[in-house]
Structures are given as C-alpha cells and as structure tokens.
Design an enzyme around this catalytic site. Structure first.
Site, mmCIF file in Angstrom:
data_model
loop_
_atom_site.group_PDB
_atom_site.id
_atom_site.type_symbol
_atom_site.label_atom_id
_atom_site.label_comp_id
_atom_site.label_asym_id
_atom_site.label_seq_id
_atom_site.Cartn_x
_atom_site.Cartn_y
_atom_site.Cartn_z
ATOM 1 C CG ASP A 111 31.147 73.832 65.292
ATOM 2 O OD1 ASP A 111 31.871 74.801 65.005
ATOM 3 O OD2 ASP A 111 30.552 73.148 64.452
ATOM 4 C CB SER A 112 31.823 78.987 66.357
ATOM 5 O OG SER A 112 31.521 78.752 64.994
ATOM 6 C CG ASP A 116 33.641 67.320 64.009
ATOM 7 O OD1 ASP A 116 34.337 68.053 63.278
ATOM 8 O OD2 ASP A 116 32.403 67.339 64.002
ATOM 9 C CB CYS A 121 32.712 43.053 69.243
ATOM 10 S SG CYS A 121 32.146 43.875 67.730
ATOM 11 C CG HIS A 167 30.782 48.109 66.472
ATOM 12 N ND1 HIS A 167 31.718 47.140 66.758
ATOM 13 C CD2 HIS A 167 30.957 48.434 65.159
ATOM 14 C CE1 HIS A 167 32.413 46.866 65.663
ATOM 15 N NE2 HIS A 167 31.967 47.638 64.678
ATOM 16 C CD GLN A 195 34.558 78.301 56.078
ATOM 17 O OE1 GLN A 195 34.358 77.749 54.978
ATOM 18 N NE2 GLN A 195 34.065 77.800 57.219
ATOM 19 C CB CYS A 244 33.523 47.611 70.987
ATOM 20 S SG CYS A 244 32.068 46.799 70.297
ATOM 21 C CB CYS A 254 35.658 44.913 67.130
ATOM 22 S SG CYS A 254 35.061 46.276 68.146
#
Lengths: 376, 376
Positions: A89-90, A271, A314, A340, A194, A311, A309
């Site tokens: 990110d800037s 994100d 789990c 998770h 924007q 993961c 799940c």
C-alpha cells in the site's frame, strides 16, 4: 499480465502474473502491515494457510525499520522470508488516518510520525521510491483518501490532485525502471480511484486514470464509514468504467458478505485487517456464520471451531481449549484465532473461484452471502 | 521406573519411564502453566523443539478452566493435544507466591484466587485429586514453599508439616489408584524437600521423606532469593541423602549456568519460566552467551540469532528481522524468541546428556558453565 479466464454476470475469474508467481483471482491478500502477520504468524504459516499474496505498508515500513535498510538487506521478500507475491500500500490511507498535523500541498503531504512524532514528507515520488526499495511486486499509487462525508467541492479538487499525483507516480516508477535502481525490476503500479460516494466524480476520475493504462486499478476510499449499500452502489457505478483487461482491487474490504457481494460486482482483489482484528476478539468465521469463542456455551465443547474447516486449528484443537486460551489470555489464543480466520478467508476465495469456474457463483452467493455474516 | 545409566562425579545420565513415554535425563521441562506455552507455541511446536516433558500448574488449571472440566474432556494430555509426558506442579509454590490472604492450618491452606478473588481451600488431598483429574504422569506433593530468609523455628515447623502433608498426598493417590478413579492410572508422586538454606533441616527432612520410597524427589524452595552459591551449597548438602535410584528435580531452576552446575551436583530434572520470560524481553540464549536482540548493533545484521543453532528461527530468519519485530511490537517477535530459547534449553540438555554419555561432562562444564551466562 492479467488474464480474464471466465465471467459469470459481472463476476470474474482470472489470473495475474507477478515476478514472484501467479495470483489466482478473486483473491484475498493477507495483511502483514509491518512485514509481520498479526497473531504471531510467520511467512511459512502463510504458505500453509493458502495465502497467495501478502500485503505490507509503505508508511509503516518507511517509519520503522526504514525502507533503505530493507533494500540493503535484499528487499521485503527476503527480509520477511516470503517468496510469494507482495503488494505494498502506498501509505496514503495511513497518512490520512493515523498521522497527525498533516498539511497537504500539491507537492505532497507533511505530517508527523505516529511512532516518534518526527516530521515526514511524503510525495508521489517518495512513496514510489520507498516501494521500489521494498521491492514489492505491486506498488500502489500515492493518493488522498478522502473522508466520507466530505463536501463535493473538496472531493472534486482532491480527485484532480490525486490524478496529477498518479502521473507523477507512474513517471517516477518509469525513471527507476530506466535507471535499473529498483529492488524488484518487474514491479508494477496500480492506480487508485477516489471520489467518495459521488458516482459522477468516481466515474470521471476513473476515466481519467484509465487512460494511463496501468497494470491494475483499485477502488479506494470506501469502507470508511458509508453504508454497505452505498459501497455496493459506488462499485456498480464505477465498475463499468474500469478497464476489463486489468484487475480491480477494492481496498480494505471486508466481511465475507462484502467480498461475495463485491466479487458479484466485478472486483478481483481484496485486503482487510478483519480476519486478524476480529480473531483477536474471539470472533471466528465459520461456514455457518460468525461465532464468539468466548461464549459460555463453548466451555465444554470438544468439537472443532468449524466442522467444515480443515485448518491446522480445526484439525487438532477443540472449542473448549480455544475458549480456555482466550479466558486465560494466552497468546496462543490469538495465534489460533488468526490462523483459523485467515484460512477461512483464503478458503472462501478458493471456493468463490471454484464456483466461478463451474458457473455456479450465483447459487454460491445465494447460499452464503447472508449466512456467513450471521452471528451464531 | 528410573534407571541410572551412568555417572560422572555426581552428575547422572538416566532415563525415566512414564505412561506417556520415556524421559532422558538430565531434562528440562518446558513450562505451559495454563496448558499453553507462552509466546503462542502449541503442542506441535513443542515436539519440533525437542521437548520431552511438559509442565503445567495445578493451581492455575484448578482456578481456570477447572480440573473437573479437563477430566471430563479426557484429561490434560487430550485437552492441550500433547501426547508426551506431563508433570503437574502441586500449586504450593503459586499459593505462597501469587494468592492473597492465605491462612495456613494443619488441614491445608485457605486463600483467594488471583483471578477473581474467590475463596479456595487447598489441602494435600485436594491437590492430589486435582492432579488426578488433570491426569499428569508425575504429580507433585503439596508443600509449603518457605520464603528465604525465614526464621529457623518457622522453617523447622513448616518442614514437619510438609512431611505430614506428603504422607497425606501419598495416601490420597493410593486411594485414588485403588478406586480406579484417576484420569491417568499410571500417575506417580514426587515428594518435595524443603528447609530453606538450613542444611541440617534440609537433610533431616530429606531423610524423613526418603522413607516413603516415592518415585522421585524434588528440591523445592530454592531460587527464591538466596545467592547462587547458597543454592549450590544446599544442593550439595542434601544430594547425598536423596535416594540414588530415584530422579532428583530442582524446582524452578534456572539459567544455563545454574543447570550445568546443578547437573554437576547430581540433579536430573529442571523447569523454569526463564526461556519464555527472558525471550519476551529480547534476551536470547546462544552458545556464545546471552544477547539482547533489541540492541542497535543488530539493526542491519543479516545473520541468524546464533550460527551454531538449528532452531526453526535461526534456520530461516535474521537478527535484523527479529529486532524489527521487537521494535514494532509484533507478536511474532515473542513467538520467535520463545521458540529459539526453548530450543536452546532442550539442546543444552541434549548436549549435557551427550557429554555424560561420552564421559566428557567435566570439560563441557568447564567450557560452557560461565560462557553461557555471559552478556554479549
């Protein structure tokens, strides 16, 4: 570099090539703001959780430990030992949300570091040089992230400046490329749209920045206080003016529902700090909705967080144990929760891609869009 | 259950069989007070770090989440998914160091929980019942951990009571065994020697408790404020009265130097919060001494914490990255520090055992005893 593989309505299945590998889209970028994932996860964990692309932050890394230090140590990939794609990110968003005593001029922004108060000047050129030092695969343009609500006149003027800044970002990256001084020669630039929730401003700004033919375009300045419906409406308004042959990134979004609804409206990249932040509060995403593991009802629950799940948490640990870890304020609670939740987000994207590949995204959306936001 | 394999001076190489596997001694027990390792490590990590035996705490687990809950969920091994040996401390030390408003009577100790202030009564029988519910492989006797310094008369009276409490612990465990109500039928009891730094009291107390022919004996009440030399002298004084065919456990000790010096004086088992606590402050153990990773000199250091170390952190990450994580207050800093330090402690014990097996412990001690405590 972006290949659109398939569409269902406006929803898109694609692939995006970077110097550190291919990203299958739609994708959720796993956030490691300060070159570290919250909850104590490392780069090796990210691999195991199905992360395709990591996101770090220009502003934070410039302030600490410094982008030149990271460049000297071989760049961000080497510094954090993550060999997959990275987007940076800037710093625009952080400067406008974290830093104090800003003064915005045409040249750039003067502000004080949130860490030690020291004066920092950030400009489009400087943001790009920092990102070039970090060596991310995707650099984001330096923009002003306008508050919602803001007066129409302010938003218009800000967008014009953000468009001028974008040209300067592009020129700076070109010049770094020509000089061959960047850490990552294949680094590309995404522009940021924007315009708050003024659809006409969004559209004219989008048209203007589309002319630069950048490698990707983001929708910035959303998820900052407007309603979900306003956000969806804004995406719908601007989406058709975004180049179809470039990936679209909706910055800082969002809940599983937000993601499904935005994929539906043509978004490819996401994100959000939510999997980590909510995880830290014991809020865990499941395929049946969101549960709060601190709830009394899990005191003696020997089952996994989510039976659907697979993961590492789990697969091994019980709700009762995780609840105990939260109650006892053990750090392991946070690691398990973030593990998770990130796995859930990465799996969500995988299932979205699967549905798009099979042409069943409409029914996927119908089944899960509301359900995944339900408190259980 | 204990087999003495070899001696070099007073130092002993041995093996101790438990229902969950064999422990090679000398050994360092990895501390997971509340059924979780500090720094966000899980049971699976412990395996990878060479941990042979985990230590949890009776008092903490009784208070939260409750030992009956853990019993109902299959015991502590299953609760935390650690299938290796577990030792549970009796809660004595914590009651005398953490809890408030204690009143000590022959029957037991009344005190207030450090978590919610509620009144708790702990007796030898209750401590054993809790440990039986938890299902550890080694239960520790419930004792009074006497402050240093304390008046001689108080220490004598306390030791007599601790000896009476030990008989009650033994009887309670026998009765649980007969009734077959314990979570771990093979659970054994270690007695604890007290007596502050009064050698004659230590010796007479040791003689008295040795008569009970328990499966192991601990030296408690040291490392609580006395000098290292007083500690070593006390170990030397009492050691020859400890049964040679049973393991000896020095509770709550200590630095690498303390461990080498205590192995030299005939100790087999150790535990300490130091690898985690020091790790949280950035103090990392290496084969050249102790370094503080927050130090400016590591800012651009691309090397591992310790070039001699093969832990998962040293194998992958740089000092510069770890320093950044500490400075940025990222949780990953703590996980890396604890991972490294626990691996170091487990490797230290492995190397001590190796030296004992080869008959070179004297030169190992000469080389490392001081060196490992050096600040670098």
């Amino acid at each position: 570099m972006f290949e659109l593989l398939k569409k269902e309505g406006r929803a898109r299945l694609g692939r995006f090539e970077t110097p550190h590998g291919v990203v299958q889209t739609p994708v959720f970028m796993n956030v490691g703001t300060q070159a570290a994932i919250k909850g104590g996860l490392d780069a090796n964990d990210l691999k195991k959780l199905g992360c395709q692309i990591e996101l770090s932050n220009t502003y934070h890394l410039h302030v600490r430990p410094g982008d030149e230090l990271i460049r000297d140590l071989g760049g961000l990939h080497r510094f954090m030992r993550w060999d997959g794609p990275i987007l940076t990110d800037s710093g625009g968003f952080q400067i406008f949300s974290l830093a104090e005593l800003r003064s915005i001029r045409e040249e750039g922004v003067q502000f004080h570091s949130h860490v030690d108060g020291r004066k920092i000047f950030m400009s489009p050129e400087k943001s790009i040089r920092i990102q070039s030092n970090l060596g991310s695969d995707i650099a984001m343009a330096f923009d002003e992230c306008v508050k919602i609500p803001s007066p129409r006149e302010y938003v218009e003027a800000s967008c014009r400046r953000t468009a001028r800044w974008l040209r300067r970002c592009r020129d700076e990256l070109s010049s770094i490329r020509e000089q061959g001084t960047g850490t990552n020669p294949g680094q590309v630039l995404f522009g940021i749209n924007q315009g708050a929730v003024f659809h006409d401003i969004r559209i004219s700004h989008m048209k203007e920045i589309a002319e630069l033919e950048l490698d990707g375009y983001a929708i910035g300045g959303l998820a900052v206080g407007e309603t979900h419906q306003e956000m969806y409406d804004t995406i719908e308004a601007v989406e058709e003016y975004m180049p179809a042959d470039r990936p679209r990134y909706l910055m800082g979004v969002g809940t599983p529902t937000n993601i499904i609804e935005s994929v539906y409206r043509g978004v490819d990249f996401f994100d959000c700090v939510m999997p980590a932040r909510n995880g830290r509060h014991g809020h865990l995403f499941t395929w049946g909705g969101v549960l709060n593991i601190k709830n009394e009802k899990y005191l003696r629950d020997d089952g996994p967080i989510d039976p659907e799940c697979s993961c590492p948490v789990c697969a091994n640990y019980s709700r009762a144990y995780l609840r105990h870890l939260f109650k006892a304020e053990e750090m392991l609670a946070l690691r398990f929760a973030v593990t998770h939740n990130l796995f859930f987000y990465n799996t969500l994207m995988e299932r979205i891609r699967g549905a798009l590949a099979e042409g069943t995204f409409a029914s996927f959306r119908e089944k899960y869009s509301e359900l995944l936001g339900k408190r259980i």
